[in-house]
Write a protein that holds these residues in place. Structure first.
Motif, PDB file in Angstrom:
ATOM      1  N   ASN A 165      92.262 -40.357  66.845  1.00  0.00           N
ATOM      2  CA  ASN A 165      90.844 -40.676  66.876  1.00  0.00           C
ATOM      3  C   ASN A 165      90.523 -41.941  66.087  1.00  0.00           C
ATOM      4  O   ASN A 165      89.784 -42.801  66.572  1.00  0.00           O
ATOM      5  N   ILE A 166      91.047 -42.063  64.872  1.00  0.00           N
ATOM      6  CA  ILE A 166      90.613 -43.170  64.005  1.00  0.00           C
ATOM      7  C   ILE A 166      91.381 -44.463  64.264  1.00  0.00           C
ATOM      8  O   ILE A 166      90.883 -45.543  63.953  1.00  0.00           O
ATOM      9  N   TYR A 167      92.611 -44.379  64.838  1.00  0.00           N
ATOM     10  CA  TYR A 167      93.405 -45.587  65.054  1.00  0.00           C
ATOM     11  C   TYR A 167      93.424 -46.049  66.510  1.00  0.00           C
ATOM     12  O   TYR A 167      94.049 -47.066  66.821  1.00  0.00           O
ATOM     13  N   ALA A 168      92.776 -45.324  67.397  1.00  0.00           N
ATOM     14  CA  ALA A 168      92.712 -45.754  68.797  1.00  0.00           C
ATOM     15  C   ALA A 168      91.937 -47.066  68.890  1.00  0.00           C
ATOM     16  O   ALA A 168      91.066 -47.358  68.070  1.00  0.00           O
ATOM     17  N   LYS A 169      92.252 -47.858  69.912  1.00  0.00           N
ATOM     18  CA  LYS A 169      91.647 -49.187  70.002  1.00  0.00           C
ATOM     19  C   LYS A 169      90.132 -49.123  70.125  1.00  0.00           C
ATOM     20  O   LYS A 169      89.436 -50.025  69.657  1.00  0.00           O
ATOM     21  N   GLY A 170      89.601 -48.060  70.721  1.00  0.00           N
ATOM     22  CA  GLY A 170      88.162 -47.948  70.858  1.00  0.00           C
ATOM     23  C   GLY A 170      87.449 -47.567  69.584  1.00  0.00           C
ATOM     24  O   GLY A 170      86.225 -47.631  69.516  1.00  0.00           O
ATOM     25  N   ALA A 171      88.197 -47.161  68.542  1.00  0.00           N
ATOM     26  CA  ALA A 171      87.574 -46.712  67.291  1.00  0.00           C
ATOM     27  C   ALA A 171      87.568 -47.793  66.218  1.00  0.00           C
ATOM     28  O   ALA A 171      86.972 -47.606  65.163  1.00  0.00           O
ATOM     29  N   LEU A 172      88.243 -48.923  66.454  1.00  0.00           N
ATOM     30  CA  LEU A 172      88.362 -49.959  65.440  1.00  0.00           C
ATOM     31  C   LEU A 172      87.080 -50.775  65.339  1.00  0.00           C
ATOM     32  O   LEU A 172      86.448 -51.102  66.344  1.00  0.00           O
ATOM     33  N   THR A 211      70.655 -39.119  67.774  1.00  0.00           N
ATOM     34  CA  THR A 211      70.554 -38.433  66.479  1.00  0.00           C
ATOM     35  C   THR A 211      71.846 -37.707  66.137  1.00  0.00           C
ATOM     36  O   THR A 211      72.353 -37.785  65.008  1.00  0.00           O
ATOM     37  N   ILE A 212      72.410 -36.998  67.116  1.00  0.00           N
ATOM     38  CA  ILE A 212      73.658 -36.258  66.879  1.00  0.00           C
ATOM     39  C   ILE A 212      74.814 -37.208  66.637  1.00  0.00           C
ATOM     40  O   ILE A 212      75.637 -37.007  65.723  1.00  0.00           O
ATOM     41  N   VAL A 213      74.898 -38.283  67.429  1.00  0.00           N
ATOM     42  CA  VAL A 213      75.977 -39.254  67.267  1.00  0.00           C
ATOM     43  C   VAL A 213      75.915 -39.899  65.884  1.00  0.00           C
ATOM     44  O   VAL A 213      76.936 -40.046  65.191  1.00  0.00           O
ATOM     45  N   ALA A 214      74.710 -40.288  65.445  1.00  0.00           N
ATOM     46  CA  ALA A 214      74.561 -40.928  64.144  1.00  0.00           C
ATOM     47  C   ALA A 214      74.873 -39.959  63.002  1.00  0.00           C
ATOM     48  O   ALA A 214      75.528 -40.322  62.018  1.00  0.00           O
ATOM     49  N   LYS A 215      74.433 -38.736  63.132  1.00  0.00           N
ATOM     50  CA  LYS A 215      74.630 -37.758  62.061  1.00  0.00           C
ATOM     51  C   LYS A 215      76.099 -37.411  61.871  1.00  0.00           C
ATOM     52  O   LYS A 215      76.585 -37.300  60.729  1.00  0.00           O
ATOM     53  N   LEU A 216      76.821 -37.248  62.952  1.00  0.00           N
ATOM     54  CA  LEU A 216      78.228 -36.813  62.877  1.00  0.00           C
ATOM     55  C   LEU A 216      79.205 -37.976  62.920  1.00  0.00           C
ATOM     56  O   LEU A 216      80.416 -37.764  62.838  1.00  0.00           O
ATOM     57  N   GLY A 217      78.700 -39.207  63.088  1.00  0.00           N
ATOM     58  CA  GLY A 217      79.600 -40.369  63.087  1.00  0.00           C
ATOM     59  C   GLY A 217      80.502 -40.410  64.298  1.00  0.00           C
ATOM     60  O   GLY A 217      81.675 -40.768  64.186  1.00  0.00           O
ATOM     61  N   LEU A 218      79.981 -40.056  65.451  1.00  0.00           N
ATOM     62  CA  LEU A 218      80.796 -40.040  66.660  1.00  0.00           C
ATOM     63  C   LEU A 218      80.935 -41.453  67.217  1.00  0.00           C
ATOM     64  O   LEU A 218      80.035 -42.280  67.074  1.00  0.00           O
ATOM     65  N   ASN A 219      82.082 -41.727  67.861  1.00  0.00           N
ATOM     66  CA  ASN A 219      82.286 -43.007  68.539  1.00  0.00           C
ATOM     67  C   ASN A 219      83.267 -42.814  69.681  1.00  0.00           C
ATOM     68  O   ASN A 219      83.888 -41.758  69.821  1.00  0.00           O
ATOM     69  N   GLN A 220      83.423 -43.854  70.495  1.00  0.00           N
ATOM     70  CA  GLN A 220      84.266 -43.760  71.690  1.00  0.00           C
ATOM     71  C   GLN A 220      85.717 -43.462  71.347  1.00  0.00           C
ATOM     72  O   GLN A 220      86.439 -42.843  72.126  1.00  0.00           O
ATOM     73  N   GLY A 221      86.164 -43.937  70.186  1.00  0.00           N
ATOM     74  CA  GLY A 221      87.554 -43.698  69.805  1.00  0.00           C
ATOM     75  C   GLY A 221      87.882 -42.249  69.542  1.00  0.00           C
ATOM     76  O   GLY A 221      89.050 -41.872  69.466  1.00  0.00           O
ATOM     77  N   MET A 222      86.853 -41.400  69.389  1.00  0.00           N
ATOM     78  CA  MET A 222      87.079 -39.986  69.128  1.00  0.00           C
ATOM     79  C   MET A 222      87.198 -39.178  70.403  1.00  0.00           C
ATOM     80  O   MET A 222      87.452 -37.975  70.354  1.00  0.00           O
ATOM     81  N   GLN A 282      86.371 -45.372  58.290  1.00  0.00           N
ATOM     82  CA  GLN A 282      86.437 -46.370  59.351  1.00  0.00           C
ATOM     83  C   GLN A 282      87.616 -47.325  59.141  1.00  0.00           C
ATOM     84  O   GLN A 282      87.918 -47.732  58.020  1.00  0.00           O
ATOM     85  N   VAL A 283      88.289 -47.663  60.233  1.00  0.00           N
ATOM     86  CA  VAL A 283      89.398 -48.630  60.204  1.00  0.00           C
ATOM     87  C   VAL A 283      88.858 -49.976  60.683  1.00  0.00           C
ATOM     88  O   VAL A 283      88.226 -50.056  61.739  1.00  0.00           O
TER      89      VAL A 283
END
Length: 552
Positions: A415-422, A119-130, A185-186
């Motif tokens: 955060n947004i351009y790291a390979k894990g965030a693409l 729920t927290i990840v979806a709400k705040l848009g968290l991902n591994q690239g962050m 998102q990139v």
């Protein structure tokens, strides 16, 4: 559970470093919690999980999300007022608080640790690239930087750059990105489109590529192979194209280059021709598209070069920017745009880029200068007006009034351009033959790695030999001498050899002369005396014989 109790036992608040996971139950109101966590650097959101006392799910969720530097998660034991407000059946409740103090409550939908986290990840848009990489900034409100070495982003080896979780197992775009898409998102499809157009059109349209243009093409392909987190088939294509340009270092025909691009296409070597734009889609075909995708590619290259090689002693902060500058100078078809970029680069790029992160920030500043210059221009998409990047909605913590804060911007860009965030959404499905597909990728990566090892084996360590950043490294076999030094050494060696041979000949001749004089002076008289003695002895013998004969 043991891990949590261990962390609980470490709660020594007076000695904990800034940014330490806050497991102690929060006290006071929601605003009090936000005031408490305000000191923690680039925090954009505070999350309060309200649940029963000693809640395992709430405290475990804090552990799960503790590595995200842009949020702080706290646990608050439910009080009577919470039960009245949310209802006992609706616990645990999640309170989201942004920087301006706006609160949003989500209750009743999450019961377990997994559900709370999702729920927290979806709400705040968290991902591994962050997640934080090599260098992250932590909790000082005075603007100073406190660097902590946390999780490594890789050592820059090609096999690590292209063997991660970015769809490298099967080349299928539906499995490429598991995170929640952000508003900013990139998309990798935009990057692939930009690279395809850059090589297949911008470069190939030149009748002849020679001199500095060939070197610029080499350098640009080199950084693409090194730092672009492409799918294996795309990476394989770029590697083979880079090898082709290395074998044609003097002159490349544009038509021939276009034919090579076509010939390199295969089951395991692909550069998609054109795919629908996503992040760079304009309101009309004439807007955005390629320029937007090219800027995105440039940002990805600068960020990933730092994340992967930034801590290496051999890392050159200017290298990626120089490759980008070379491409824009020699191949970007918009001459007006190219001239502006070159002027911008000539003004301060070489002097202002000193350490690894400087290249990321210089390109970001340059991009904003271009956005400011083109605002209101006829090339501007009316539905996507030019603005300073990042926007306040995309990164509220990056702004201080009307001023952008570079420290927060740097964290945001990583955060947004790291390979894990693409995101690989929309990329063309590449069907790779199942037989030895990974072996072929590894083989190409190993060849590239071997070439890199051979190059590194020929250079000296800059710090060890006090070589400046801009001074090219010299081969180890020359011991640090340049061509003039080597020529002088050879000349002195020749002169020394001649002198030594002359001295040797003189010594030999003098020895022979002394020997001859010695023989003439001492040996010859002795021989004459012996001859005279022998003659006198013969005469005496002869006279004795005569006497005997007379007596007889």
């Amino acid at each position: 559970m043991k891990t949590y109790h261990f962390v609980e036992n470490m709660r020594l608040w007076d000695t904990q470093p800034s940014g330490y996971l806050l497991h102690a139950p929060a006290r006071g109101s929601s605003s009090d919690v936000w005031t408490e966590v305000r000191e923690y650097g680039a925090v954009e959101h505070a999350v309060i999980i309200v649940d029963v006392a000693q809640s395992y799910a709430a405290r475990s969720t804090i552990l799960d999300l503790g590595r995200y530097s842009n949020i702080v998660v706290r646990y608050q034991e439910a009080q009577e007022k919470h039960v009245r407000e949310y209802g006992a059946a609706s616990l645990p409740a999640i309170i989201f608080i942004d920087k301006i103090g706006k609160e949003e409550v989500v209750s009743g939908s999450s019961k377990t640790r997994k559900e709370l986290r999702e729920t927290i990840v979806a709400k705040l848009g968290l991902n591994q690239g962050m997640l934080p990489y090599k260098t992250v900034f932590s909790g000082r409100s005075d603007g100073t930087v406190n660097k902590e070495e946390i999780e490594g982003a890789g050592d820059g080896q090609p096999e690590e750059i292209n063997s991660d979780k970015l769809n490298y197992e099967d080349d299928l775009p539906d499995a490429a990105f598991a995170g929640v898409e952000r508003k900013d998102q990139v998309y990798m499809v935009d990057v692939e489109n930009a690279v395809s157009y850059a090589l297949g059109h911008e470069v190939a349209q030149h009748k002849v590529i020679r001199g500095d243009s060939v070197k610029a093409l080499h350098d640009f392909l080199d950084v693409l192979v090194r730092y672009l987190p492409a799918r294996p088939a795309v990476h394989h294509f770029l590697t083979k194209l880079y090898q082709y340009t290395l074998s044609h270092s003097d002159r490349i025909e544009g038509e021939q280059f276009a034919e090579v691009i076509k010939s390199l296409q295969g089951p395991d070597s692909v550069l998609p021709n054109h795919q629908p734009w996503i992040g760079c889609l304009g309101s009309e075909p004439k807007y955005r598209g390629y320029p937007c995708g090219l800027w995105t590619t440039f940002h990805i290259l600068t960020v990933n070069s730092v994340l992967q090689d930034g801590n290496s002693e051999l890392y050159r902060p200017k290298k990626t920017l120089q490759a980008i500058h070379g491409y824009v100078k020699h191949f970007f078809s918009c001459k007006y745009c190219s001239e502006h970029f070159q002027a911008m680069y000539a003004k301060d790029a070489e002097s202002s880029v000193i350490v690894a992160d400087d290249g990321i920030l210089w390109l970001w500043r340059g991009h904003n200068k271009v956005n400011k210059r083109l605002k209101g221009d006829e090339s501007e998409d009316p539905k996507h007006p030019k603005q300073q990047f990042p926007s306040k909605s995309a990164c509220p913590s990056c702004w201080n009034g009307e001023t952008l804060k570079e420290k927060e911007v740097l964290t945001y860009l990583k955060n947004i351009y790291a390979k894990g965030a693409l995101s690989f959404k929309g990329t063309q499905t590449i069907v790779v033959p199942p037989k030895n597909k990974q072996a072929k990728v590894r083989e190409q990566l190993e060849k590239h790695k071997q070439r890199e090892r051979e190059v590194e084996a020929l250079v000296v360590n800059k710090k060890r030999h006090n070589v400046s950043e801009d001074q090219p490294l010299r081969p180890l076999s020359t011991w640090g001498f340049n061509n003039t030094d080597i020529s002088l050494c050879v000349f002195l060696y020749g002169i020394s050899t001649i002198i030594i041979m002359s001295v040797y000949c003189m010594v030999v001749i003098r020895r022979k002369m002394r020997r001859r004089r010695f023989l003439e002076t001492y040996k010859l008289p002795v021989r004459t005396e012996k001859k005279n003695n022998q003659r006198s002895s013969h005469e005496s013998l002869a006279s004795d014989d005569n006497h005997r004969k007379v007596e007889e």
